[in-house]
Design an enzyme around this catalytic site. Structure first.
Site, mmCIF file in Angstrom:
data_model
loop_
_atom_site.group_PDB
_atom_site.id
_atom_site.type_symbol
_atom_site.label_atom_id
_atom_site.label_comp_id
_atom_site.label_asym_id
_atom_site.label_seq_id
_atom_site.Cartn_x
_atom_site.Cartn_y
_atom_site.Cartn_z
ATOM 1 C CE LYS A 288 -1.936 1.861 3.962
ATOM 2 N NZ LYS A 288 -1.549 3.251 3.897
ATOM 3 C CG ASN A 289 2.418 2.794 3.637
ATOM 4 O OD1 ASN A 289 1.085 2.980 3.123
ATOM 5 N ND2 ASN A 289 2.953 2.764 4.734
ATOM 6 N NE ARG B 58 -1.283 11.843 7.633
ATOM 7 C CZ ARG B 58 -0.907 13.024 7.964
ATOM 8 N NH1 ARG B 58 -1.712 13.910 8.468
ATOM 9 N NH2 ARG B 58 0.165 13.569 7.660
ATOM 10 C CB CYS C 2 -4.880 11.261 11.627
ATOM 11 S SG CYS C 2 -3.784 10.573 12.250
ATOM 12 N NE ARG D 276 0.077 10.041 10.297
ATOM 13 C CZ ARG D 276 -0.247 9.007 9.508
ATOM 14 N NH1 ARG D 276 -1.468 8.869 9.390
ATOM 15 N NH2 ARG D 276 0.654 8.760 8.550
ATOM 16 N N PRO D 277 1.586 16.583 11.659
ATOM 17 C CG PRO D 277 3.522 17.679 12.597
ATOM 18 C CD PRO D 277 2.392 16.313 12.635
ATOM 19 C CB VAL D 278 1.870 18.403 5.944
ATOM 20 C CG1 VAL D 278 0.998 16.799 5.885
ATOM 21 C CG2 VAL D 278 0.963 19.398 6.024
ATOM 22 C CG ASP D 279 6.137 20.668 10.379
ATOM 23 O OD1 ASP D 279 5.700 19.682 10.160
ATOM 24 O OD2 ASP D 279 7.046 20.871 11.370
ATOM 25 C CG ASP E 150 2.847 1.374 9.348
ATOM 26 O OD1 ASP E 150 2.230 2.194 10.106
ATOM 27 O OD2 ASP E 150 3.077 1.835 8.320
ATOM 28 C CB VAL F 33 7.687 6.456 14.259
ATOM 29 C CG1 VAL F 33 7.270 7.304 12.883
ATOM 30 C CG2 VAL F 33 8.854 5.784 14.094
ATOM 31 N NE ARG G 53 -7.476 4.763 4.918
ATOM 32 C CZ ARG G 53 -6.589 5.610 5.598
ATOM 33 N NH1 ARG G 53 -6.898 5.913 6.977
ATOM 34 N NH2 ARG G 53 -5.853 5.982 5.084
HETATM 35 C C1 UD1 Z 1 3.982 6.777 6.394
HETATM 36 C C2 UD1 Z 1 3.429 5.672 6.226
HETATM 37 C C3 UD1 Z 1 2.566 5.396 7.565
HETATM 38 C C4 UD1 Z 1 3.756 5.081 8.429
HETATM 39 C C5 UD1 Z 1 4.921 6.342 8.587
HETATM 40 C C6 UD1 Z 1 5.944 5.955 9.595
HETATM 41 C C7 UD1 Z 1 2.427 6.193 3.961
HETATM 42 C C8 UD1 Z 1 1.287 6.565 3.033
HETATM 43 N N1 UD1 Z 1 2.161 5.948 5.250
HETATM 44 O O1 UD1 Z 1 3.278 8.166 6.957
HETATM 45 O O2 UD1 Z 1 1.907 4.180 7.313
HETATM 46 O O3 UD1 Z 1 3.383 4.750 9.773
HETATM 47 O O4 UD1 Z 1 5.152 6.501 7.257
HETATM 48 O O5 UD1 Z 1 6.802 4.974 8.892
HETATM 49 O O6 UD1 Z 1 3.457 5.724 3.444
HETATM 50 N N2 UD1 Z 1 6.338 14.781 10.916
HETATM 51 C C9 UD1 Z 1 6.227 16.052 11.090
HETATM 52 N N3 UD1 Z 1 6.096 16.765 10.052
HETATM 53 C C10 UD1 Z 1 5.848 16.536 8.773
HETATM 54 C C11 UD1 Z 1 6.036 14.955 8.428
HETATM 55 C C12 UD1 Z 1 6.141 14.125 9.399
HETATM 56 O O7 UD1 Z 1 6.511 16.279 12.214
HETATM 57 O O8 UD1 Z 1 5.812 17.351 7.874
HETATM 58 C C13 UD1 Z 1 6.468 13.615 12.034
HETATM 59 C C14 UD1 Z 1 5.125 12.862 12.040
HETATM 60 O O9 UD1 Z 1 4.346 13.692 12.924
HETATM 61 C C15 UD1 Z 1 5.780 11.594 12.721
HETATM 62 C C16 UD1 Z 1 7.193 11.525 11.877
HETATM 63 O O10 UD1 Z 1 7.530 12.673 11.513
HETATM 64 O O11 UD1 Z 1 6.036 11.834 14.127
HETATM 65 C C17 UD1 Z 1 7.069 10.421 10.676
HETATM 66 O O12 UD1 Z 1 5.874 10.584 9.872
HETATM 67 P P1 UD1 Z 1 6.214 10.333 8.402
HETATM 68 O O13 UD1 Z 1 7.430 9.457 8.021
HETATM 69 O O14 UD1 Z 1 6.052 11.640 7.726
HETATM 70 O O15 UD1 Z 1 4.947 9.258 8.099
HETATM 71 P P2 UD1 Z 1 3.783 9.401 6.924
HETATM 72 O O16 UD1 Z 1 4.719 9.747 5.732
HETATM 73 O O17 UD1 Z 1 2.718 10.435 7.262
#
Ligand code: UD1
Length: 416
Positions: free
Chosen positions: A22-23, A92, A116, A121-124, A303, A325, A395
């Site tokens: 999936k990922n 997401r 979520c 789960r920010p996207v900064d 995961d 994580v 999902r």
């Molecule tokens: C992806 C996976 C998810 C998995 C996760 C960690 C997909 C579709 N999803 O999620 O199944 O659990 O990796 O292996 O592939 N963070 C920030 N700011 C950001 C982005 C991330 O602070 O802009 C933090 C997150 O809150 C978290 C950490 O970084 O604590 C890791 O997140 P991230 O690796 O980005 O996870 P996803 O890509 O959302």
């Protein structure tokens, strides 16, 4: 709404085949938006998330055809670089269109995902990175608008090796002017495959699979085909179930992606036999308690944290499971307690005291992996367990109850 009904405490045996990851498939599908042309993706798992991604690509203007497990994405007609809130809030990974649409159009409008089931789960990192490549960002009505006449390569250092931010920025940078260097980048196999796919389409990415990814911008990409790698999280889920319930073989796995989980299963006393692309797990007479701390790849994946907690609920002793994580990814714990598990959570650690047995009960799933954890616990519990809100499992797991049924589980789906 459907629920999964399990008559538990039945031994498992036999073999099961893992589906495409999936990922891996989700970002690959969005990468197909960058070139103009038809890309084919093989071994696409039949999941709610892949269907949601198809809908999103269609809204953006792509023509998508699905034939069994093959998807063809024709991006010739893509004309609407926008990801609406309705879709982003349910998945997401929709945010993965940010980078590709910037690479293709230099402008994009994407809804912010919001919270979520396990925290904000920010996207900064995605947004700061895009700004470093020269994009101008505006927040309006909950949407991020990003624009740039021409993205320009730059050095980006992630505070944390985020999977999504690494993927998004790698995709944004492929057609940027000059060189982009992503420091502290994610090394997850799904990101490796995404970068390999981008290279197949004509991108120039090196350092793939290391913490420093270097992207030399090119003018444009061309369409390409790819077969999705095996889902290491699905494989790990079945192996953990086998560790509790009987000797099973998991086929079509990528062994090198499973090192962390296989090591922990051995520590728990399981016998592990590896074949060419298969693993057979045999449970021990007495399951030993084993601590885990989740970490980025190649560490133990977050995961699989929920599934490991279910396993440790029945170990002969106490264990500590720490998630580094996602610090509050523990929504499965109160539900596991309803089945008789003895678990206490403090900050980002679950303290599990193994019990002799679990007893079935109605439980509710709150996210994909929590659902898998509840199914494993329900399969091990005596009596009947009903897992409701089953759309979460759909999902991320292809035909999960059929696969468990083949292994001898009494598991079915009912409409509530
Ligand atoms: C992806 C996976 C998810 C998995 C996760 C960690 C997909 C579709 N999803 O999620 O199944 O659990 O990796 O292996 O592939 N963070 C920030 N700011 C950001 C982005 C991330 O602070 O802009 C933090 C997150 O809150 C978290 C950490 O970084 O604590 C890791 O997140 P991230 O690796 O980005 O996870 P996803 O890509 O959302």
């Amino acid at each position: 709404m459907d629920k999964i009904v399990i008559e538990g405490n039945k031994p498992l045996s036999g073999s099961v085949e893992v589906s495409g990851a999936k990922n891996a498939v989700l970002p690959i599908m969005t990468a197909a938006l960058i070139p103009v042309g038809k890309s084919k993706i093989y071994r696409v798992p039949e999941l709610k998330d892949t269907r949601t991604m198809i809908r999103l690509l269609e809204i953006i203007g792509a023509k998508v055809s699905l034939n069994e497990n093959t998807i063809e994405i024709d991006s010739t007609t893509v004309n609407n670089p926008e990801a609406p809130y309705d879709l982003v809030k349910t998945m997401r990974a929709s945010f993965y269109v940010l980078g590709p649409l910037m690479a293709r159009f230099g402008r994009v409008k994407v809804s912010l995902p919001g919270g979520c089931a396990w925290g904000p789960r920010p996207v900064d990192f995605h947004l700061k990175g895009l700004e470093k490549l020269g994009a101008k960002l505006t927040l309006k009505d909950g949407y991020i608008l990003a624009e740039a006449d021409q993205l320009k390569g730059n050095e980006i250092r992630f505070e944390f090796p985020s999977v999504g931010a690494t993927g998004n920025l790698a995709m944004a940078a492929v057609t940027a002017k000059g060189t982009t260097i992503l420091h502290n980048a994610a090394r997850e196999p799904e990101i490796v495959q995404l970068c390999e796919f981008l290279n197949k389409m004509g991108a120039r990415i090196s350092g793939i699979g290391t913490t420093t990814i270097i992207i030399d911008g090119v003018n444009d990409l061309h369409a390409a085909d790819i077969e999705v790698i095996s889902d290491r999280i699905e494989a790990g889920t079945f192996l953990i179930a086998g560790a509790l319930l009987g000797k099973i073989t998991v086929n079509r796995v990528e062994l090198k992606h499973l090192d962390a989980v296989l090591g922990k299963l051995k520590e728990a006393g399981c016998k592990i036999i590896v074949g060419n692309a298969s693993v057979t797990v045999t449970p021990p007479d007495k399951l030993k308690p084993v601590d885990i701390t989740t970490a980025v790849y190649p560490g133990f994946p977050t995961d699989l944290q929920a599934q490991w907690v279910a396993l440790m609920s029945l170990a002969a002793g106490s264990s500590m499971i720490t998630d580094t994580v996602y610090h509050d990814r523990f929504s499965h714990i109160p539900e596991l307690s309803r089945l008789g598990a003895n678990i206490r959570v403090d900050k980002n650690t679950a303290f599990v005291r193994g019990v002799d047995s679990l007893a079935g009960a109605p439980v509710m799933s709150t996210d994909i992996r929590a659902s898998a954890s509840l199914i494993i616990a329900g399969l091990a519990a005596s009596g009947k367990t009903q897992v409701s809100r089953v759309y979460h499992i759909d999902r991320g797991y292809e035909h999960i109850e059929e696969k468990f049924r083949v292994l001898g589980a009494q598991i079915s789906r009912e409409t509530e």
